[in-house]
Design an enzyme around this catalytic site. Sequence first.
Site, PDB file in Angstrom:
ATOM      1  N   ASP A  28       0.811  -1.223   0.000  1.00  0.00           N
ATOM      2  CA  ASP A  28       0.000   0.000   0.000  1.00  0.00           C
ATOM      3  C   ASP A  28       0.843   1.272   0.000  1.00  0.00           C
ATOM      4  O   ASP A  28       2.009   1.268   0.404  1.00  0.00           O
ATOM      5  CB  ASP A  28      -0.885   0.039   1.248  1.00  0.00           C
ATOM      6  N   HIS A  40       3.521  -2.361   3.205  1.00  0.00           N
ATOM      7  CA  HIS A  40       3.567  -1.020   2.635  1.00  0.00           C
ATOM      8  C   HIS A  40       4.903  -0.780   1.932  1.00  0.00           C
ATOM      9  O   HIS A  40       5.955  -1.131   2.476  1.00  0.00           O
ATOM     10  CB  HIS A  40       3.401   0.047   3.729  1.00  0.00           C
TER      11      HIS A  40
END
Length: 246
Positions: A61, A206
């Site tokens: 992400d 992430h």
Amino acid sequence: MELPVLRTPRSRATRRLVVAAALTLAALTAAPTVPAQAGRPAPEPITTARTGGQSVALTFDDGPNGADTERLLDVLRAHDVTAVFCLQGDRVVQHPDLVRRIAAEGHVLCNHSVRHDDLGEATPEQVRADLEATSALIRWAVPGARIPYFRAPYGSWGVSPQVADRMGMEPLGWTFDVADWEEPGAELIAQRVRERLVPRSVVLMHDGGGDRSGTVDAVEALVPELRAAGWRFTLPARHATRGAHR
């Protein structure tokens, strides 16, 4: 819908203008919201990998994010792993070259909103405008890109699963989040994956939003380790009954 931008914007002010233009274009040109089909339930976020047994899907992400995303792509390519990249529109504007590389190397693109705003209380019209703008920015970087998934920032879904579904994107959840945004270091990130991994896991990590060098180091160590233990790397599941998605 295409953005009227042909060159990579260099200044912060210009990048803000490009994002604002995308939001405005989305609001002006978005198709009317299609009513939900009678008897059709709201789509549940996908939380499992698409193949059975010891399979795992890696998702990243808040990128792209410069050197961390670039090195992550190097690691994934070296180990022949395909992942999902959940892209923020404002970061796409900063690093369109990396979005092009992500797509060119066969990874799957996911819409993750323009600025990582909480959409949980947003109206359907507001959600649609944000998602349209994000997809427009992604397709500015990669014309014609397929964007099969949407992931809500903070996991705050609200009406976004229904809106995304009507736009041809399936809501993508996760089995567990390693909380690498805490920047705990590579060994702790890797240990969290080892402890929480179950068959058909969708792992939330992430590559953007901060220093993600620890995440990249953890992925580099985990992929060969998990393969040696019999794990296969795959992609998240799809709701086959919901029809074709762009």
